[in-house]
Scaffold this active site. Structure first.
Site, mmCIF file in Angstrom:
data_model
loop_
_atom_site.group_PDB
_atom_site.id
_atom_site.type_symbol
_atom_site.label_atom_id
_atom_site.label_comp_id
_atom_site.label_asym_id
_atom_site.label_seq_id
_atom_site.Cartn_x
_atom_site.Cartn_y
_atom_site.Cartn_z
ATOM 1 N N GLU A 37 0.821 -1.284 0.113
ATOM 2 C CA GLU A 37 0.107 0.139 -0.126
ATOM 3 C C GLU A 37 0.811 1.188 -0.049
ATOM 4 O OE1 GLU A 37 -3.183 0.164 -0.988
ATOM 5 O OE2 GLU A 37 -3.432 -1.524 0.570
ATOM 6 N N THR A 39 2.885 1.949 -2.018
ATOM 7 C CA THR A 39 4.259 1.775 -2.702
ATOM 8 C C THR A 39 4.288 2.232 -4.123
ATOM 9 O OG1 THR A 39 3.581 -0.540 -2.826
ATOM 10 C CG2 THR A 39 5.185 -0.005 -0.921
ATOM 11 N N GLY A 127 -15.697 5.574 -3.722
ATOM 12 C CA GLY A 127 -14.827 5.777 -2.575
ATOM 13 C C GLY A 127 -14.690 5.040 -1.552
ATOM 14 N N GLU A 165 -6.512 10.635 -14.155
ATOM 15 C CA GLU A 165 -6.644 11.059 -12.710
ATOM 16 C C GLU A 165 -5.722 12.165 -12.051
ATOM 17 O OE1 GLU A 165 -8.329 8.002 -10.757
ATOM 18 O OE2 GLU A 165 -7.952 8.642 -8.868
ATOM 19 N N ASP A 177 -3.991 0.791 -9.572
ATOM 20 C CA ASP A 177 -5.238 0.554 -9.704
ATOM 21 C C ASP A 177 -5.571 0.627 -11.461
ATOM 22 O OD1 ASP A 177 -5.128 1.208 -7.282
ATOM 23 O OD2 ASP A 177 -6.122 3.179 -7.306
#
Ligand code: ADP
Ligand code: MG
Length: 385
Positions: A37, A39, A127, A165, A177
């Site tokens: 996470e 990273t 979210g 994004e 993602d």
């Protein structure tokens, strides 16, 4: 909702609004990150898998150069613009910006596009740390790829989604993602090197289940907090004289001028140790050693809680209950950017009912919030449906 129903919902909305049937249907999945996470934007390692929750588009070409976006989930609200004119973010339709940005960056990379009618729907919870935004970006790129037969790789679609994004939605996210949404493999997690974008598929046997527990705690200002954490990581790597924290060791951190216990030290400590855990956890999963996998997941959670400081009490409690129910038979941790959202647990499939019962008995009683539980199997990345 199964993807067949999502496809039907998109098809119906398209027909209702456009007055003719869609020609093309594509999907892109959300994801759950098993470990690794914060990273990704430090050039490190992550191990996500695509899940059976998706963004789905029904679409068709238009020959007048207009792109019309129809949000099925927001009461069929529409956004439209001309593909050959400059595309900018809108002020009021934030959902459309993720899609506008993808079209903008496809064009900027030289792909030749025309107009389209595009109806978008999805069932990735928004979210919650399962990356509905990446699914939205990737499915948009996938739709244009298929409609206009673009010679664009799945990795490039991911990079274009990330650019959208960053520049149209204002979140300086890493590449995880979008990569897993574009490139996921059925029955596998991907150990992804976020520097080279090389990946190794790690098989998840049917005897192992992935449970996601949604805390339904959401935090506003998450993007701001996310960007601030990213800056602290960049500060740490600058002080360490490294290109990225991926290149640093814990020994170098301890020998550096960064004050022990300071925020910058703790952020770096999380990222450097999380990289090591992620690679080791993939090895343990490949070896079928679920106990070791669990140890790395619990350690990852503690590091996010104590060093990166991105968990909240409700999330810590879910992991506590999961750990109590699982013991050393599996593992659990928060997943996603933090400040609420979901936890993920890996466990022997036969333990699912008892672990689920433990959460159902305790979480709402303690917090007053009813959780959602999803049992997921790893899915393929984006494509035609
Ligand atoms: P996460 O990616 O963790 O789900 P984000 O805040 O990054 O959360 O992205 C959520 C936003 O993405 C939503 O507020 C909405 O603007 C947009 N979005 C995601 N999926 C859809 C969808 N199916 N239709 C319209 N907008 C969507
Ligand atoms: Mg997101």
């Amino acid at each position: 909702m199964p993807s067949k129903q999502l496809k039907q919902r998109a098809a119906n909305a398209f027909q209702d609004v456009c007055g003719y049937p869609a020609t093309t249907f594509v999907q892109a999945p959300g994801r759950v990150n098993l470990i690794g996470e914060h990273t990704d934007y430090n050039d490190g390692f992550v191990m996500p898998c695509a899940i059976d929750y998706q963004a789905v588009i029904a679409c068709a070409k238009r020959d007048d150069g207009v792109i019309r976006l129809i949000s099925v989930d927001y009461d069929h609200v529409q956004d439209s613009f001309v593909v050959n004119q400059e595309i900018k973010p809108t002020e009021d339709k934030l959902w459309a910006n993720y899609m506008r940005g993808v079209i903008h960056f496809l064009k900027e990379k030289g792909y030749s596009l025309g107009g389209a009618d595009i109806a978008i729907t999805g069932n990735v919870p928004l979210g919650s740390g399962l990356s509905s935004s990446a699914a939205l970006e990737v499915v948009t790129g996938q739709a244009m790829k298929v409609l206009y037969e673009l010679d664009v790789t799945q990795s490039d679609l991911a990079l274009i989604g990330q650019a959208s994004e960053h520049n149209f939605a204002g979140c300086k996210c890493g590449i995880m993602d979008q990569m897993i949404s574009a490139c996921g493999e059925k029955s596998h997690a991907l150990l992804l090197d976020c520097r080279s974008l090389e990946s190794k598929a790690v098989h998840i046997p049917e005897s192992v289940s992935i449970m996601i527990v949604n805390s339904h705690v959401t935090h506003s200002l998450v993007d701001g907090a996310y960007n601030a954490l990213r800056e602290q990581c960049e500060e740490a790597s600058r002080l360490l004289g490294k290109v990225a924290l991926r290149d640093a060791t814990l020994a170098e951190l301890d020998a550096s001028s960064i004050e022990k216990g300071s925020d910058v030290y703790k952020r770096a400590h999380h990222v450097i140790s999380e990289n090591e855990r992620t690679v080791a956890c993939a090895d343990a999963l490949i070896a079928g050693d679920l106990q070791k996998v669990g140890e790395y997941m619990y350690a990852s959670h503690a590091s996010m809680r104590d060093d990166f400081e991105i968990t909240v009490p409700e999330i810590d409690y879910i992991v506590e209950v999961l750990a109590e129910a699982l013991g050393n038979k599996g593992g659990a941790r928060m997943t996603g950017g933090g400040f609420g959202g979901c936890c993920v647990a890996l466990m022997p499939t036969e333990m699912v009912p008892q672990v689920q019962a433990a959460i159902e008995a305790k979480y709402q009683a303690k917090t007053g919030i009813k959780e959602s539980i999803y049992i997921c199997t790893p899915q393929n990345g984006a494509g035609v449906i």
